[in-house]
Design an enzyme around this catalytic site. Structure first.
Site, PDB file in Angstrom:
ATOM      1  N   GLY A  10       0.883  -1.143   0.129  1.00  0.00           N
ATOM      2  CA  GLY A  10      -0.150   0.008   0.043  1.00  0.00           C
ATOM      3  C   GLY A  10       0.880   1.264   0.090  1.00  0.00           C
ATOM      4  O   GLY A  10       1.675   1.528   1.005  1.00  0.00           O
ATOM      5  N   ALA A  11       1.064   2.130  -0.911  1.00  0.00           N
ATOM      6  CA  ALA A  11       1.680   3.109  -1.272  1.00  0.00           C
ATOM      7  C   ALA A  11       0.762   4.391  -1.369  1.00  0.00           C
ATOM      8  O   ALA A  11       0.765   5.468  -2.073  1.00  0.00           O
ATOM      9  CB  ALA A  11       2.614   3.308  -2.637  1.00  0.00           C
ATOM     10  N   GLU A 169      -1.603   3.992  13.042  1.00  0.00           N
ATOM     11  CA  GLU A 169      -0.575   5.167  12.418  1.00  0.00           C
ATOM     12  C   GLU A 169      -1.685   6.324  12.992  1.00  0.00           C
ATOM     13  O   GLU A 169      -2.856   6.474  12.755  1.00  0.00           O
ATOM     14  CB  GLU A 169      -0.798   5.328  11.160  1.00  0.00           C
ATOM     15  N   LYS A 224      -6.915   2.859  18.339  1.00  0.00           N
ATOM     16  CA  LYS A 224      -6.691   3.718  17.176  1.00  0.00           C
ATOM     17  C   LYS A 224      -8.105   4.106  16.887  1.00  0.00           C
ATOM     18  O   LYS A 224      -8.425   5.411  16.521  1.00  0.00           O
ATOM     19  CB  LYS A 224      -6.310   3.056  15.848  1.00  0.00           C
ATOM     20  N   LEU A 225      -9.196   3.549  16.922  1.00  0.00           N
ATOM     21  CA  LEU A 225     -10.792   3.840  16.557  1.00  0.00           C
ATOM     22  C   LEU A 225     -10.954   4.898  17.544  1.00  0.00           C
ATOM     23  O   LEU A 225     -11.738   5.948  17.411  1.00  0.00           O
ATOM     24  CB  LEU A 225     -11.548   2.650  16.434  1.00  0.00           C
ATOM     25  N   ALA A 227      -9.003   6.865  19.524  1.00  0.00           N
ATOM     26  CA  ALA A 227      -8.284   8.257  19.314  1.00  0.00           C
ATOM     27  C   ALA A 227      -9.068   9.040  18.424  1.00  0.00           C
ATOM     28  O   ALA A 227      -9.493  10.137  18.657  1.00  0.00           O
ATOM     29  CB  ALA A 227      -6.843   8.128  18.859  1.00  0.00           C
ATOM     30  N   CYS A 280     -10.930   9.483   7.284  1.00  0.00           N
ATOM     31  CA  CYS A 280     -10.982   8.291   8.443  1.00  0.00           C
ATOM     32  C   CYS A 280     -11.943   8.791   9.432  1.00  0.00           C
ATOM     33  O   CYS A 280     -12.390   7.781  10.075  1.00  0.00           O
ATOM     34  CB  CYS A 280      -9.600   8.246   9.085  1.00  0.00           C
ATOM     35  N   PHE A 281     -11.991   9.935   9.983  1.00  0.00           N
ATOM     36  CA  PHE A 281     -12.891  10.250  11.090  1.00  0.00           C
ATOM     37  C   PHE A 281     -14.303   9.698  11.056  1.00  0.00           C
ATOM     38  O   PHE A 281     -14.835   8.622  11.789  1.00  0.00           O
ATOM     39  CB  PHE A 281     -13.165  11.716  11.324  1.00  0.00           C
ATOM     40  N   ARG A 439     -14.426  29.269   8.425  1.00  0.00           N
ATOM     41  CA  ARG A 439     -13.283  28.599   9.156  1.00  0.00           C
ATOM     42  C   ARG A 439     -12.865  29.758  10.072  1.00  0.00           C
ATOM     43  O   ARG A 439     -11.679  29.404  10.752  1.00  0.00           O
ATOM     44  CB  ARG A 439     -11.915  28.325   8.123  1.00  0.00           C
TER      45      ARG A 439
HETATM   46  P1  NAD Z   1      -4.829   4.994   0.375  1.00  0.00           P
HETATM   47  O1  NAD Z   1      -6.032   4.524  -0.422  1.00  0.00           O
HETATM   48  O2  NAD Z   1      -4.407   6.251  -0.002  1.00  0.00           O
HETATM   49  O3  NAD Z   1      -3.890   3.575   0.031  1.00  0.00           O
HETATM   50  C1  NAD Z   1      -3.984   2.517  -0.031  1.00  0.00           C
HETATM   51  C2  NAD Z   1      -3.042   1.801  -1.349  1.00  0.00           C
HETATM   52  O4  NAD Z   1      -3.251   0.255  -0.952  1.00  0.00           O
HETATM   53  C3  NAD Z   1      -3.832   2.102  -2.324  1.00  0.00           C
HETATM   54  O5  NAD Z   1      -2.892   2.690  -3.402  1.00  0.00           O
HETATM   55  C4  NAD Z   1      -4.314   0.712  -3.139  1.00  0.00           C
HETATM   56  O6  NAD Z   1      -3.779   0.470  -4.671  1.00  0.00           O
HETATM   57  C5  NAD Z   1      -3.355  -0.424  -2.291  1.00  0.00           C
HETATM   58  N1  NAD Z   1      -3.614  -1.629  -2.119  1.00  0.00           N
HETATM   59  C6  NAD Z   1      -4.912  -2.048  -1.733  1.00  0.00           C
HETATM   60  N2  NAD Z   1      -4.888  -3.436  -1.791  1.00  0.00           N
HETATM   61  C7  NAD Z   1      -3.710  -3.903  -2.313  1.00  0.00           C
HETATM   62  C8  NAD Z   1      -2.869  -5.022  -2.449  1.00  0.00           C
HETATM   63  N3  NAD Z   1      -3.671  -6.299  -2.254  1.00  0.00           N
HETATM   64  N4  NAD Z   1      -1.615  -5.085  -2.692  1.00  0.00           N
HETATM   65  C9  NAD Z   1      -1.118  -4.005  -3.190  1.00  0.00           C
HETATM   66  N5  NAD Z   1      -1.500  -2.586  -2.899  1.00  0.00           N
HETATM   67  C10 NAD Z   1      -2.822  -2.864  -2.709  1.00  0.00           C
HETATM   68  O7  NAD Z   1      -5.197   4.835   1.849  1.00  0.00           O
HETATM   69  P2  NAD Z   1      -4.412   5.447   3.145  1.00  0.00           P
HETATM   70  O8  NAD Z   1      -5.021   6.791   3.309  1.00  0.00           O
HETATM   71  O9  NAD Z   1      -2.796   5.387   2.875  1.00  0.00           O
HETATM   72  O10 NAD Z   1      -4.996   4.672   4.257  1.00  0.00           O
HETATM   73  C11 NAD Z   1      -4.348   3.210   4.718  1.00  0.00           C
HETATM   74  C12 NAD Z   1      -4.930   2.755   5.917  1.00  0.00           C
HETATM   75  O11 NAD Z   1      -4.342   3.802   6.953  1.00  0.00           O
HETATM   76  C13 NAD Z   1      -6.467   2.939   5.950  1.00  0.00           C
HETATM   77  O12 NAD Z   1      -6.743   1.775   6.819  1.00  0.00           O
HETATM   78  C14 NAD Z   1      -6.482   4.250   6.716  1.00  0.00           C
HETATM   79  O13 NAD Z   1      -7.704   4.305   7.786  1.00  0.00           O
HETATM   80  C15 NAD Z   1      -5.309   4.211   7.623  1.00  0.00           C
HETATM   81  N6  NAD Z   1      -5.062   5.675   8.068  1.00  0.00           N
HETATM   82  C16 NAD Z   1      -4.843   6.635   7.310  1.00  0.00           C
HETATM   83  C17 NAD Z   1      -4.528   7.898   7.620  1.00  0.00           C
HETATM   84  C18 NAD Z   1      -4.527   9.137   6.476  1.00  0.00           C
HETATM   85  O14 NAD Z   1      -4.097  10.125   7.027  1.00  0.00           O
HETATM   86  N7  NAD Z   1      -4.849   9.122   5.189  1.00  0.00           N
HETATM   87  C19 NAD Z   1      -4.007   8.246   8.728  1.00  0.00           C
HETATM   88  C20 NAD Z   1      -3.884   7.189   9.774  1.00  0.00           C
HETATM   89  C21 NAD Z   1      -4.260   5.751   9.539  1.00  0.00           C
HETATM   90  C1  UGA Z   2      -6.697  12.515  11.609  1.00  0.00           C
HETATM   91  C2  UGA Z   2      -6.171  12.370  12.996  1.00  0.00           C
HETATM   92  O1  UGA Z   2      -6.097  13.700  13.600  1.00  0.00           O
HETATM   93  C3  UGA Z   2      -5.017  11.738  12.854  1.00  0.00           C
HETATM   94  O2  UGA Z   2      -4.463  11.393  14.268  1.00  0.00           O
HETATM   95  C4  UGA Z   2      -5.250  10.293  12.358  1.00  0.00           C
HETATM   96  O3  UGA Z   2      -4.135   9.261  12.291  1.00  0.00           O
HETATM   97  C5  UGA Z   2      -5.876  10.483  11.058  1.00  0.00           C
HETATM   98  O4  UGA Z   2      -7.223  11.326  11.085  1.00  0.00           O
HETATM   99  C6  UGA Z   2      -6.380   9.217  10.256  1.00  0.00           C
HETATM  100  O5  UGA Z   2      -6.578   8.031  11.004  1.00  0.00           O
HETATM  101  O6  UGA Z   2      -6.621   9.158   9.283  1.00  0.00           O
HETATM  102  P1  UGA Z   2      -6.630  14.084   9.704  1.00  0.00           P
HETATM  103  O7  UGA Z   2      -8.022  13.561   9.333  1.00  0.00           O
HETATM  104  O8  UGA Z   2      -5.494  13.644   8.543  1.00  0.00           O
HETATM  105  O9  UGA Z   2      -5.942  13.272  10.814  1.00  0.00           O
HETATM  106  O10 UGA Z   2      -6.600  15.556   9.721  1.00  0.00           O
HETATM  107  P2  UGA Z   2      -7.079  16.330  11.291  1.00  0.00           P
HETATM  108  O11 UGA Z   2      -6.117  17.585  11.436  1.00  0.00           O
HETATM  109  O12 UGA Z   2      -7.147  15.269  12.305  1.00  0.00           O
HETATM  110  O13 UGA Z   2      -8.373  17.043  10.604  1.00  0.00           O
HETATM  111  C7  UGA Z   2      -9.605  16.257  10.440  1.00  0.00           C
HETATM  112  C8  UGA Z   2     -10.797  17.282  10.150  1.00  0.00           C
HETATM  113  O14 UGA Z   2     -11.190  17.835  11.282  1.00  0.00           O
HETATM  114  C9  UGA Z   2     -10.631  18.105   9.051  1.00  0.00           C
HETATM  115  O15 UGA Z   2     -11.515  18.557   8.228  1.00  0.00           O
HETATM  116  C10 UGA Z   2     -10.262  19.440   9.837  1.00  0.00           C
HETATM  117  O16 UGA Z   2     -10.432  20.914   9.278  1.00  0.00           O
HETATM  118  C11 UGA Z   2     -11.382  19.319  11.269  1.00  0.00           C
HETATM  119  N1  UGA Z   2     -10.772  20.095  12.208  1.00  0.00           N
HETATM  120  C12 UGA Z   2      -9.733  19.698  12.936  1.00  0.00           C
HETATM  121  C13 UGA Z   2     -11.731  21.192  12.688  1.00  0.00           C
HETATM  122  O17 UGA Z   2     -12.880  21.296  11.989  1.00  0.00           O
HETATM  123  N2  UGA Z   2     -11.351  21.607  13.925  1.00  0.00           N
HETATM  124  C14 UGA Z   2     -10.413  21.261  14.594  1.00  0.00           C
HETATM  125  O18 UGA Z   2     -10.265  21.761  15.636  1.00  0.00           O
HETATM  126  C15 UGA Z   2      -9.544  20.126  14.141  1.00  0.00           C
END
Ligand code: NAD
Ligand code: UGA
Length: 460
Positions: A10-11, A169, A224-225, A227, A280-281, A439
């Site tokens: 996953g990239a 993460e 994680k959920l 948080a 994610c939220f 905002r």
């Molecule tokens: P994303 O969709 O950007 O990336 C996932 C990648 O995995 C895609 O590029 C997809 O092509 C690849 N993939 C799927 N199945 C595959 C396979 N079998 N082999 C190879 N590649 C494969 O997703 P993301 O935002 O990086 O999130 C990944 C996970 O991390 C999710 O569970 C998300 O909830 C969690 N997470 C995301 C964030 C965030 O800020 N985006 C922060 C914390 C946690």
């Molecule tokens: C959030 C969490 O902050 C990360 O810790 C977590 O890893 C990640 O989700 C995840 O699991 O994907 P992210 O969604 O990237 O990160 O960004 P945030 O900064 O948390 O903002 C989320 C949303 O809330 C945005 O739309 C932002 O504008 C809004 N927000 C944030 C507000 O409206 N008010 C605030 O005070 C803070």
């Protein structure tokens, strides 16, 4: 066991930046990030670092330092798994759209497929790390898939064995690099002490040891959920109070400051706005709601569901309010929308509040001129969908957006919008003109002085 080779499946937004920082901080480890998506891998390998598929401040420099040295991006999944001491699963886990749990439960098909690939291709002992956000007890499924392959091995090679860890993460988009370089904490859940210490040894190369927390697998998955649910709950709480401020003459920024000064509450994550977006939220809270229902905890499920409901309400409320202030109709009226990304410093629009608010306004017949410094026209088109037709256009500057507009609506807190030239904007807008600042970042006094009427979220 000391780790020499890592493969990350996953990239995406997490896999790419996380592995780049690991490679940067651990020059002795070879890190290969694999993905099925050829275009995404090509973009990660683009010699022009401004074309990386994820926009994160500082990411280009980290990738520039490590790529080709000990950081590699490839679509060759099998050899990368075979060579790895440790495999991270960092694939997408979106909300299910059909079948049992549709609209709430996480769709685990990609995690299962990647676990099966690891089961098939791994050689010798492999530590498998859940990096994706997953429902509690997913590690059981991953373990079951891997156990079925345990002991297999090509003749002459050592038999396959596996250990499974959870290492969620916590990075936020836009601040991914500092979040990864100086994390508040790293969480490792598992029941195999040697595997836990091997992963702690990777992070220990740059994270202070007191920030590396060790728990059992289920606590780690649930933390994680939880948080994300707590963070999102603060936003819904402050947005609910913002509406009350508007009704009573209070000012939500003053209220947030006053309550945040209480060290038990703390000042962060109390900014009222157009509701939370991001990939994610919502997905993670809905997953929590589903899990609570599954375990018969219906009151707990309803409590967390209300956080998501309030968020949707806030978005519709803002769209309704714009229509009301513009004499009850926006049909044929031009509205300048500043910001489409779900927050500043990212090109990500997943679940962006702008999507729902723009859709509501388009349904009312508005003509939208949308500006965002990082989001492409193609992305906006994909998000708004085809049904709403050509009622919108993407423009290159805020002034272009404002030309002939009755209102300017700020939806993302891009720095560019903090210092707008209100005289120049007012000069090209149709009068009476409005600023709707969802905002609270614009200089409302200057906008008023330039002749605009102003609504700012939470300001009564
Ligand atoms: P994303 O969709 O950007 O990336 C996932 C990648 O995995 C895609 O590029 C997809 O092509 C690849 N993939 C799927 N199945 C595959 C396979 N079998 N082999 C190879 N590649 C494969 O997703 P993301 O935002 O990086 O999130 C990944 C996970 O991390 C999710 O569970 C998300 O909830 C969690 N997470 C995301 C964030 C965030 O800020 N985006 C922060 C914390 C946690
Ligand atoms: C959030 C969490 O902050 C990360 O810790 C977590 O890893 C990640 O989700 C995840 O699991 O994907 P992210 O969604 O990237 O990160 O960004 P945030 O900064 O948390 O903002 C989320 C949303 O809330 C945005 O739309 C932002 O504008 C809004 N927000 C944030 C507000 O409206 N008010 C605030 O005070 C803070």
């Amino acid at each position: 066991m000391s780790i020499r080779t890592i493969c990350c499946i996953g990239a995406g937004y997490v896999g790419g930046p996380t592995m780049a920082v690991i490679a940067d901080r651990c020059p002795g480890i070879q890190v290969t990030v694999v993905d099925l998506n050829q275009a995404r891998i090509d973009a990660w390998n683009d010699p022009d670092l401004s074309k990386l598929p994820v926009y994160e401040p500082g990411l280009d420099a980290v990738v520039g330092r490590c790529r080709g040295r000990n950081l590699h991006f490839s679509t060759a999944v099998e050899p990368a798994i075979a060579a790895a001491d440790m495999v991270f699963l960092s694939v997408n886990t979106p909300t299910k759209t059909k079948g049992v749990g549709a609209g709430q439960a996480s769709d685990l098909r990609w995690i299962e497929a990647s676990a099966r690939q690891v089961a098939a291709c791994a050689q010798g002992h492999t530590i498998v790390v859940e990096k994706s956000t997953l429902p509690v007890r997913t590690a059981e499924t991953v373990q079951a898939i891997l156990s079925a392959a345990q002991g297999d091995g090509a003749s002459g090679s050592s038999p396959k064995t596996f250990a499974v860890l959870s290492n969620p993460e916590f990075l936020a988009e836009g601040t991914a690099i500092p979040d990864l370089e100086q994390p508040d904490r790293v969480l490792i859940g598992g029941d195999d002490p040697a595997a836990i210490e091997a992963l702690a040894g990777v992070y220990g190369q740059w994270v202070p040891s007191d920030r590396i927390l060790r728990t059992n697998l289920w606590s780690s998955e649930l933390s994680k959920l939880t948080a994300n649910a707590f963070l999102a709950q603060r936003i819904s709480s402050i947005n609910s109070i913002a509406a009350l401020c508007e009704a009573t003459g209070a000012d939500v920024q003053e209220v947030a400051h006053a309550i945040g000064a209480d060290s038990r509450i703390g000042g962060k994550f109390l900014k009222a706005g157009p509701g939370f977006g991001g990939s994610c939220f919502q997905k993670d809270i809905l997953n929590l709601v589903y899990l609570c229902g599954h375990y018969g905890l219906h009151e707990v499920a309803a409590y967390w569901q209300s956080v998501v409901d309030l968020n949707g309400w806030q978005q519709h409320r803002i769209a309704r309010l714009v229509v009301q202030r513009l004499f009850g109709t926006v049909t044929g009226k031009r509205i300048a929308v500043l910001g489409f990304a779900f927050k500043a410093d990212t090109n990500d629009t997943r679940e962006a509040p702008a999507i729902r608010i723009c859709q509501d306004l388009l349904e009312e017949g508005a003509q939208l001129a949308i500006h965002d410094p990082k989001v492409s026209e193609a992305q906006i088109a994909a998000d708004l969908g085809e049904n709403l037709g050509d009622g919108w256009q993407r423009v290159a500057t805020p002034v272009q957006a404002a030309e002939g507009a009755d209102a300017l609506l700020i939806l993302t807190e891009w720095h560019d919008y903090v210092e707008l030239d209100w005289r120049a904007l007012a000069a090209v807008m149709r009068k009476p003109s409005w600023l709707f600042d969802a905002r609270n970042i614009a200089n409302a006094a200057q906008a008023r002085a330039a002749g605009l009427q102003v609504w700012s979220v939470g300001c009564g």
